[in-house]
Write a protein that holds these residues in place. Structure first.
Motif, PDB file in Angstrom:
ATOM      1  N   THR A   1       0.840  -1.149   0.116  1.00 20.44           N
ATOM      2  CA  THR A   1      -0.110   0.019  -0.110  1.00 20.44           C
ATOM      3  C   THR A   1       0.896   1.253   0.025  1.00 20.44           C
ATOM      4  O   THR A   1       1.848   1.299   0.822  1.00 20.44           O
ATOM      5  CB  THR A   1      -0.858   0.102   1.124  1.00 20.44           C
TER       6      THR A   1
ATOM      7  N   VAL B   1       0.919   5.322   0.324  1.00 19.77           N
ATOM      8  CA  VAL B   1       0.209   6.514   0.603  1.00 19.77           C
ATOM      9  C   VAL B   1       0.697   7.848   0.221  1.00 19.77           C
ATOM     10  O   VAL B   1       0.224   8.596   0.352  1.00 19.77           O
ATOM     11  CB  VAL B   1       0.136   6.765   2.478  1.00 19.77           C
TER      12      VAL B   1
ATOM     13  N   SER C   1      -3.075   2.331  -4.025  1.00 22.00           N
ATOM     14  CA  SER C   1      -2.634   3.522  -4.086  1.00 22.00           C
ATOM     15  C   SER C   1      -3.802   4.442  -3.145  1.00 22.00           C
ATOM     16  O   SER C   1      -4.997   4.259  -3.598  1.00 22.00           O
ATOM     17  CB  SER C   1      -2.495   3.981  -5.424  1.00 22.00           C
ATOM     18  N   ILE C   2      -3.102   4.945  -2.147  1.00 22.97           N
ATOM     19  CA  ILE C   2      -4.281   5.682  -1.212  1.00 22.97           C
ATOM     20  C   ILE C   2      -4.208   7.165  -1.544  1.00 22.97           C
ATOM     21  O   ILE C   2      -3.089   7.695  -1.058  1.00 22.97           O
ATOM     22  CB  ILE C   2      -3.862   5.674   0.390  1.00 22.97           C
TER      23      ILE C   2
ATOM     24  N   TYR D   1      -4.384  11.041  -1.282  1.00 27.88           N
ATOM     25  CA  TYR D   1      -4.251  12.093  -0.170  1.00 27.88           C
ATOM     26  C   TYR D   1      -5.595  12.654   0.244  1.00 27.88           C
ATOM     27  O   TYR D   1      -5.863  12.844   1.560  1.00 27.88           O
ATOM     28  CB  TYR D   1      -3.472  13.285  -0.658  1.00 27.88           C
TER      29      TYR D   1
ATOM     30  N   MET E   1      -7.123  10.217   2.808  1.00 29.61           N
ATOM     31  CA  MET E   1      -6.583  10.378   3.999  1.00 29.61           C
ATOM     32  C   MET E   1      -7.114  11.631   4.676  1.00 29.61           C
ATOM     33  O   MET E   1      -7.196  11.527   5.946  1.00 29.61           O
ATOM     34  CB  MET E   1      -4.886  10.684   3.732  1.00 29.61           C
TER      35      MET E   1
ATOM     36  N   TRP F   1      -5.516   3.947   4.921  1.00 31.12           N
ATOM     37  CA  TRP F   1      -4.250   3.104   4.550  1.00 31.12           C
ATOM     38  C   TRP F   1      -4.336   1.858   5.681  1.00 31.12           C
ATOM     39  O   TRP F   1      -3.862   0.747   5.202  1.00 31.12           O
ATOM     40  CB  TRP F   1      -2.875   3.731   4.618  1.00 31.12           C
TER      41      TRP F   1
ATOM     42  N   VAL G   1       4.702   4.806   4.023  1.00 32.86           N
ATOM     43  CA  VAL G   1       3.970   5.935   4.570  1.00 32.86           C
ATOM     44  C   VAL G   1       5.185   7.123   5.071  1.00 32.86           C
ATOM     45  O   VAL G   1       6.240   6.915   4.888  1.00 32.86           O
ATOM     46  CB  VAL G   1       3.162   5.657   5.695  1.00 32.86           C
TER      47      VAL G   1
ATOM     48  N   ASP H   1       1.245  10.393   8.459  1.00 30.80           N
ATOM     49  CA  ASP H   1       0.255   9.448   8.188  1.00 30.80           C
ATOM     50  C   ASP H   1       0.029   8.293   9.225  1.00 30.80           C
ATOM     51  O   ASP H   1      -1.197   8.021   9.663  1.00 30.80           O
ATOM     52  CB  ASP H   1       0.341   8.392   6.862  1.00 30.80           C
TER      53      ASP H   1
ATOM     54  N   SER I   1      -3.603   8.498  11.732  1.00 26.63           N
ATOM     55  CA  SER I   1      -4.245   7.470  12.077  1.00 26.63           C
ATOM     56  C   SER I   1      -4.371   7.200  13.538  1.00 26.63           C
ATOM     57  O   SER I   1      -5.310   6.523  14.065  1.00 26.63           O
ATOM     58  CB  SER I   1      -3.392   6.093  11.427  1.00 26.63           C
TER      59      SER I   1
END
Length: 1597
Positions: A573, A575, A600-601, A603, A606, A613, A627, A631, A635
């Motif tokens: 993954t 970010v 693909s995360i 922005y 997020m 993520w 990351v 990030d 979280s």
């Protein structure tokens, strides 16, 4: 494991009895934490928060005896601060779910607190601000900025800086004391911090230390911090509220002469606080709000500075600028020279593709169904999964289309090797990946850039420059993105500022074509050709393109695969931004190499869901996540809602910004929380990288059996000298950093010194990390010089020999190699600030600032630190965004504490701290602050802060030494010295009057009028114009005589001979006629400017004062003014009952006086001339009949005036040369005067010039204020004037009447503007006069033939002198344009009969040519003495009869009070003599004595006016040795605070002075007298009496 329960609340309430440190139930703690989060995110108001919080805690708080519970809660909440109960030493864990973990380090905060406690006694004056400035106007300013918008640079804020908090003071037996204190102090306390830490959810038990230790710790901590806190509050006690300035009266209308007494605007306001009577430094008691602040400022400045400097270097001249000498005790590196560190060799893998396109081809054809990339939408749902087959076919289509389907004039648009811009949004990785590989397959060079949002994005111009230099003509983008770009009128994409013309091509399916069956992209082995260009923005804001070759790209993928142990088909993954750096390397390049699946995360997701993520790692069982520490931090804030997440699948959590000093706290905090969810500690892998060197080092995953991670606690003091000194965590100023793992495979790393030759560092020295490997960038595109510096560095050992023949690449990371060959990074070159030889890291300073309880005042991620160069050193500037609800006091207090914290922890002063409204700092592409753009705006004065605190006094330590006055050389030795040096004594004189014919028969001016009335009765003498330009009144010789007779007849019966009479008239014939009427009657006239009807409060007292001081027994005036003097409005300003007899002369009977009065001797007093000097002293001088005639004769001869001439006069007729030209000269010489009252120019600026043109006037006189009105009012209208046939070619001489140094800039711009109307460039010249002699120099220019025959003076000459020498009372001539040069224009040709010498102000001895001294004058038209000097009589006793102390000790001279010098020029006079030019530098009374040197206010003011376009006018004065600068702001009030730093900078740079107070006022506040001179002393009085109604007052610390 011991946790910290830190609810300040609790600890506070535990106080009166040493109660138990209670533990709250977990659910209450959780709810509290949620409340905190809501408050910090702005989802709940402070009030709602306090209410809910009070409710939650009520059951757990023991009631204090005798205090109402509601009161307690209120009190607690007011000061809810945290005390820290230390847990057990060994396993310190970090508290988790506070909003601000990422900046926290418990240590750092304790350090900050302890530091602040040391400063508790310091008081600082708070700036005062007009209410209108407090209210932000912009709508967006009220929306809180996106606090979450951390980005790359917003990394810039993640560090272990815990919120600094403070425990309010508690009197042990007096629970209510503290509450009462808070009430008294401010109504609301500012000590609370908005963060309370609680134990971690997840049902772990919490052990508290026993209450005794808790209490002890509490006391120790509380004692220090509470005092700091209390003192911080009491700081602002007696002026907490800025004055209310909204209820002001309307502006008085402006008029040509600004009031002579500082304009008092509005009524004096009452303050509701106690103004204390204080003593100034001179021991004078002062009772005023302003002065009490200045007094505070002085007290602050009396504290000892940094250690004195011993050695100085000479800055080109006398002025020695201090050089910071290295401290002999500073730490020096002691280790051995380090040896280069090699990574493990790159492993050889069979079947490895020879290039990235080959890898894509392999997977696209053999594993087409294999997933390559999954894109998510903003709700976290997968939108599209790109397979390797799709990526291969779509890239091929695009490659074919780009090469074959785009053409201009049948030429293909693109050739292999051309550069192409990739403009893709952050939420569309699929299109980006296709475009990137499409370019690689077509052998084009992709240049990925950010999507431009507006035409003026921060830094967008620089990106345009990069595209231009790379020769980019085509930009690839998506359909959606193309639609969103700003458009021009034509519907095409707008051209962005500084960008080349681009063709925009949309890469969506319908625009690309399928290649024919027989077309294949060329797949070659990786070569050294450019593969792609990555952009990078430097510290200065310029953008460079880093070129990466195909072979380097491939080698980097190899190295990453080996270091990270990537295997085929792993899931990862990502970010990060996939367009550059780690996001691109892991998520687009290396992933394809290994057929990995990237999730693909974006922005944007997020921001909506910081946990996304982690959820994806859980859902996809991802093995690797890439990351940034932000990030992880985000979280933590949201993790409460998720019970069922597991991170056990992760074998590697790559922290891309592991090199940031604060990433360690994010990692620790994250591990603390998620270890329970399957996260193994050893999978956290920080790495360090830079755009130039790509990945430099990375911590290996656990399966590679590498040494355990390292942690270093380093002394900040050591680091500032680039030395590594391990310290203990208990110390105040330490930095804790984690390692970033081992060097990359196949790379060699060494550390070199930052400055100069790249010498290899010693083992305990910090330097720049350099890498030599096949996987770094190759060059900066198109910049060979910088490329050589960065990409081809050859490190050398101490002997100067290179360590290897391989070139190294500088990484711009500062660090060292620690034990176990682990790499440590302590900062970046971009954030490096070198102040007085010590290095500080911007990020460290940010962390310290944020450790000062910031949540309430500034936004977390929105703070910028940079340095600006002022006076040969870097100065630190801190800029932060302020929350809209923060009050003035709160912000100011926060600012003061930040300064103190930075000073304690980094031992460095902050030069400027500015707070700007929310959302106004320029943003970088991913939401962080664009530092270089912020710095640019700061320097241009375009930042528009709402709060500013400058501290030049504390941090500028390299000023020149104050000048020690040398014992004066005796005047005799001076003369001898000059003789030896061959210099002549400075003296000069006008032509001799004796040989010149003239109507000598008249000794008295009134006789001349009578004679003219008989000889030429109808000859016109005067003609007065009104605002329309038509003739308002005229007077011939006879008419004037008759009117004067009527006045004399009226006076003779009523007054005695020798009585003083005040003439209060507007400019006109009445004034002239009554003047002669007084002379006919034997009275002494005193001309007085009438009061201004709209501004009686300030102008009438001046009239009253002159009438009283001149002992006038009668006032002659018009009917209208008579009424005004006795009106109700007048009664409010002065005592109207005490006026002497007032005669209205409007309708006098036609009576002839019995006989004229004949004065017995010409030495008798003719008239009194009263004027307010620029220093605010009202001085009246006595003019005898003899002096009056002599003055007229000199002017007549100098200007060649005779009856057939006409001259135009636009001057005020009340004093000095203006009076002489209006009332005396026409009568004496018989010429006609066209009189233009300057007041009329207010309504018609072109009046004077139109009259000059209409009457074809050859000689005209004006004042500087008139000249300024013409340049400002008519500058843009010369064309219109030409159409009205205004022609100035008739003007031979236009003389500016002044009692000051010639204003070159003004006269030059006047000449330049009106050149188009025929004004000769040589026509404008200056005059000089003063109180003791109203006409010393006049410079009539002659053109053409007259020049050869007549009295022509040469053109006025201009010289350039060194301003620094001038401060030491010396004249040093320099070339035009040399630094510190000041142009001085000759003041005019000395009048006939006038002699001038230059004398030393102290010894009164004569001075030599080109030496600065006081101008002394002797002439028949000197005034005979002061009638009275209102203000300082004793000072002026010797002004009129002084003798030299040496040389010619017999002659009697008058001292002018002006500094100047004489210089013999190469020019010759008509008589063949060498011409002596007199240069006037300025009035002695006005000069400022600062640091032992003499400054002329005008020089400082000129610098200040140049510093910003919105400064209309400026005036400076000193008050108790502080320099006060008042600037008039022409522009919006939001610019007011921009001026503070610019003014301080320019005065430091050009004058080596520190400004004490900057006052920003409205246009028109600086009072100006009729001659256009600033009345600085009136201004000063107005400032100290708080009458200026300033927009902003800043007190520099």
């Amino acid at each position: 494991m011991a946790e910290r329960t830190t609810s300040g609340l609790l600890t506070m309430m535990l106080e009166p009895t040493p109660a138990v440190a209670m533990t709250l139930p977990a659910e209450v703690r959780e709810k509290l934490a949620e409340l905190e989060l809501e408050l910090s995110e702005g989802d709940i108001t402070q009030k709602g928060y306090e209410k809910k919080r009070g409710k939650l805690l009520a059951p757990y708080i023991p009631q204090i005896q005798g205090v109402d519970p509601s009161l307690q809660i209120d009190n607690r909440i007011q000061a809810s601060s945290q005390a820290v109960l230390p847990g057990s030493k060994h396993n310190k864990s970090r508290a988790s779910n506070t909003r601000d973990e990422r900046f926290r380090s418990d240590l750092h905060t304790e350090a900050v607190q302890a530091a602040l406690a040391k400063y508790k006694e310091r008081k600082m004056p708070m700036p005062s601000k007009r209410r209108s400035v407090l209210v932000q106007s912009s709508v967006e300013a009220c929306t809180p900025p996106d606090t979450s918008s951390a980005s790359e640079d917003e990394g810039s804020l993640r560090r272990q800086g815990r919120l600094a908090t403070s425990t309010p003071y508690q009197g042990h037996g007096h629970p209510a004391v503290e509450h009462w204190f808070n009430r008294v102090i401010q109504g609301s306390s500012t000590s609370s911090s908005a963060s309370s830490t609680s134990s971690h959810p997840g049902g772990r038990s919490v052990t508290t230390t026993t209450n005794t230790t808790a209490h002890a710790a509490l006391n120790a901590n509380a004692a220090a911090t509470a005092l700091a806190d209390l003192m911080a509050h009491t700081q602002l006690d007696n002026h907490s509220a800025p004055p209310d300035v909204t209820g002001l009266s309307e502006r008085s209308s402006l008029h040509a002469e600004r009031p002579q007494v500082a304009s008092v605007r509005g009524v004096s306001r009452g303050y509701n606080h106690h103004t204390s009577v204080m003593e100034t430094a001179d021991g004078v008691p002062v009772n005023s709000r302003v002065s009490s602040k200045i007094q505070q400022l002085l007290n602050t400045l009396k504290r000892p500075k940094r250690p004195p400097l011993r050695e100085f270097f000479v800055d080109d001249f006398e002025e020695l600028l201090g050089v910071q000498q290295p401290d002999p005790n500073q730490p020096k590196p002691e280790g051995q020279q380090m040896s280069p560190l090699e990574g493990e060799p790159v492993g050889v893998v069979n079947k490895w593709p020879p290039s990235l396109p080959a890898a894509l081809q392999r997977w696209g054809t053999t594993q087409p169904k294999s997933p390559c990339l999954t894109a998510l939408d903003n709700s976290g749902k997968p939108v599209y999964t790109l397979t390797y087959g799709k990526l291969w076919t779509r890239s091929q289509k695009l490659a074919y289309t780009l090469l074959n389907k785009l053409s201009t004039r049948n030429e293909p648009l693109l050739m292999p090797g051309d550069r192409v811009a990739l403009v893709f949004p952050n939420n569309d990785p699929v299109m980006f990946m296709v475009a990137f590989y499409g370019c690689l397959l077509a052998e084009l060079v992709p240049v990925p850039i950010e999507v431009p949002l507006t035409r003026k994005d921060a830094g967008s111009q620089q990106i345009g420059f990069l595209l231009g230099s790379c020769g980019v003509t085509l930009a690839l983008t998506t359909d959606a993105c193309q639609k969103g770009l700003p458009k021009a009128q034509t519907g095409e994409v707008a051209t962005f500022k500084g960008w080349p013309r681009l063709l925009w091509f949309v890469t969506d399916g319908k625009h690309v074509v399928k290649p024919p069956k027989d077309w294949y992209p060329p797949i070659r082995e990786a070569s050294n050709d450019i593969a792609y260009i990555e952009y990078k923005t430097s510290k200065e804001g310029s953008t460079m393109g880093i070129t990466v070759s195909h072979s380097a790209m491939l080698a980097h993928c190899h190295a990453l695969t080996q270091a990270c142990g990537y295997t085929e088909a792993e899931t990862i993954t990502n970010v990060l931004d996939f367009k550059r750096e780690a996001g691109l390397w892991h998520g687009v390049l290396t992933s394809v190499m290994n057929r990995m699946h990237v999730i693909s995360i974006p922005y944007s997701l997020m921001k909506v869901n910081p946990l996304s993520w982690i959820q994806k790692v859980h859902t996809y069982k991802a093995r690797v996540a890439v990351v940034k520490s932000r990030d992880m931090h985000w979280s933590l804030l949201a993790q409460r809602d998720q019970r069922d997440i597991s991170l056990s699948s992760l074998r590697m959590l790559i922290v891309a910004d592991g090199a940031n000093p604060w990433s360690i706290s994010s990692c620790d905090a994250f591990l603390n929380v998620f270890q329970a969810r399957g996260l193994r500690p050893e999978v956290i892998c920080p790495c360090a990288s830079s755009s130039e060197a790509m990945t430099v080092a990375i911590r290996r995953p656990p399966e590679m059996s590498v040494p355990p991670p390292g942690k270093a606690v380093l002394s900040m003091g050591g680091l500032s000298h680039s030395v590594i000194r391990v310290d203990t965590e208990e110390k105040l100023s330490v930095l804790t950093v984690q390692d970033v793992g081992q060097v990359m495979p196949g790379a060699v790393v060494c550390v070199v010194r930052v400055d100069g030759t790249p010498y290899i560092c010693q083992t305990d020295e910090v330097g720049e990390i350099c890498v030599s490997s096949g996987s770094t960038g190759v060059a900066y595109y198109g910049l060979p010089g910088m490329t050589k510096n960065v990409f081809e560095t050859i490190p050398v050992v101490s002997s100067g020999l290179p360590i290897s023949d391989r070139p190294f690449t500088r990484t711009s990371l500062l660090g060292f190699v620690g034990p176990d060959s682990l790499v440590f990074v302590v900062g970046k070159m971009d954030g490096l600030m070198v102040v007085s030889g010590r290095r500080h890291n911007a990020d460290d300073v940010v962390a310290t600032a944020l450790a000062v309880e910031p949540m309430k005042f500034v936004y977390r991620g929105r703070i910028a630190v940079f340095s600006v160069s002022v006076l040969h050193d870097e100065r630190i500037v801190v800029v932060a965004e302020q929350r809209p609800d923060a009050s003035e006091e709160d912000s100011f207090q926060w600012m003061s504490r930040v300064l103190q914290a930075i000073d304690s922890i980094h031992q460095v002063g902050v030069y400027c701290l500015a707070l700007v409204p929310a959302n106004t700092l320029p943003k970088a592409p991913l939401g962080g602050i664009h530092i270089s753009e912020t710095k640019q705006r700061f320097l241009e004065g375009a930042l528009h802060p709402c709060n500013v605190l400058m501290c030049p006094h504390t941090c500028v330590t390299n000023l020149p030494k104050p000048r020690q006055k040398q014992p004066e050389v005796s005047p005799a030795s001076m003369i001898v010295g000059n003789l030896v040096a061959g210099k002549r004594i400075a003296q000069a004189c006008g032509r001799d009057v004796a040989q010149l014919e003239d109507n000598e028969q008249f000794l008295y001016i009134q006789d001349v009028l009578q004679w003219r009335a008989q000889a030429t009765p109808d000859h016109p003498l005067f003609l007065v114009l009104n605002a329309k330009g038509t003739v308002a009144s005229t007077a011939s010789c006879l008419q004037l005589h008759k009117r004067a007779e009527r006045v004399a007849a009226a006076l003779m019966g009523r007054l005695n001979t020798g009585d003083h009479v005040a003439l209060v008239y507007p400019p006109g014939i009445d004034l002239i006629a009554t003047f002669y009427g007084c002379l006919y009657a034997g009275c002494v006239p005193v001309t007085v400017r009438p009061p201004h009807p709209q501004n009686l409060a300030t102008t009438l007292p001046t009239v009253k004062m002159i009438v009283e001081v001149s002992k006038s027994v009668c006032i002659l005036t018009t009917q209208a003014i008579t009424k005004l003097l006795k009106s109700k409005e007048a009664a409010a300003a002065v005592d109207i009952k005490s006026w002497p007899m007032v005669l209205d002369t409007d309708d006098l009977p036609r009576k002839k006086s019995p006989q004229m009065y004949k004065p017995p001797t010409p030495e008798m007093l003719a008239y009194l001339d009263f004027s307010v000097s620029t220093t605010g002293i009202l001085a009246g001088v006595k003019m005898s009949h003899a002096a009056t005639s002599a003055l007229c004769r000199s002017i007549k001869l100098q200007c060649e005036l005779y009856p057939s001439r006409q001259i135009a006069i636009c001057l005020d007729p009340y004093c000095g040369l203006g009076f002489a030209l209006w009332c005396l000269c026409s009568v004496y010489s018989g010429h006609q005067s066209i009189l233009v009252p300057p007041l009329e120019l207010e309504s018609n600026a072109s009046l004077w010039l139109a009259a000059v043109s209409q009457y074809k006037v050859r000689v005209t006189f004006c004042s500087y204020s008139v000249m300024e009105m013409c340049t400002k009012g008519l500058g843009s209208q010369t064309e219109a004037l030409r159409l009205r046939n205004v022609n100035l070619s008739c003007v031979r001489t236009c003389m500016v009447v002044a009692e000051e140094r010639p204003r070159i800039a003004l006269t030059q711009s006047f000449s330049k503007i009106f050149k188009d109307l025929g004004l000769s460039p040589r026509a404008v010249s200056t005059t000089f006069g003063c109180r003791v002699n109203v006409a010393i120099c006049l410079q009539p220019n002659r053109l053409g033939k007259l020049a050869e025959q007549g009295t022509a003076g040469p053109d006025p000459t201009t010289v350039y002198v060194d301003m620094r020498a001038l401060r030491h009372d010396r004249v040093r001539l320099v070339e035009k344009g040399s630094p510190h040069s000041l142009p001085l224009m000759e003041s005019g040709k000395i009048l006939p009969g006038v002699k001038v010498i230059i004398a030393n102000t102290e010894t009164k001895g004569p001075l030599g040519d080109s030496h600065l001294g006081e101008v002394w004058v002797s002439s028949p038209h000197n005034a005979t003495g002061y009638y009275t000097v209102y203000g300082e009589e004793a000072l002026h006793a010797d002004h009129f009869n002084t003798k030299l102390s040496f040389g010619d000790t017999q002659s009697v001279w008058a001292r002018t009070g002006y500094l100047g010098f004489l210089r013999r020029t190469e020019l010759t006079d008509a008589s063949g003599e060498r011409h002596d030019a007199l240069y006037v530098v300025g009035s002695l009374d006005e000069t400022l004595e600062l640091r032992g040197m003499r400054y002329h206010p005008i020089d400082i003011e000129t610098s200040v006016i140049r510093s910003h376009k919105s400064i209309a006018e400026c005036a400076v004065f000193t008050w108790t040795n502080l320099l006060v600068v008042v600037v008039e702001l022409e522009g919006s009030e939001q610019e007011a605070l921009d001026l503070v730093a610019l003014v301080t900078n320019v005065v430091l740079e050009e004058h080596y002075l520190i400004v004490g107070v900057v006052v920003v006022v409205d246009p028109g506040v600086i009072p100006i007298n009729s001659r256009g001179e600033k009345q600085r002393m009136h201004l000063r009085d107005g400032f100290l009496a708080d009458q200026l109604d300033p927009i902003y007052v800043a007190y520099n610390m």
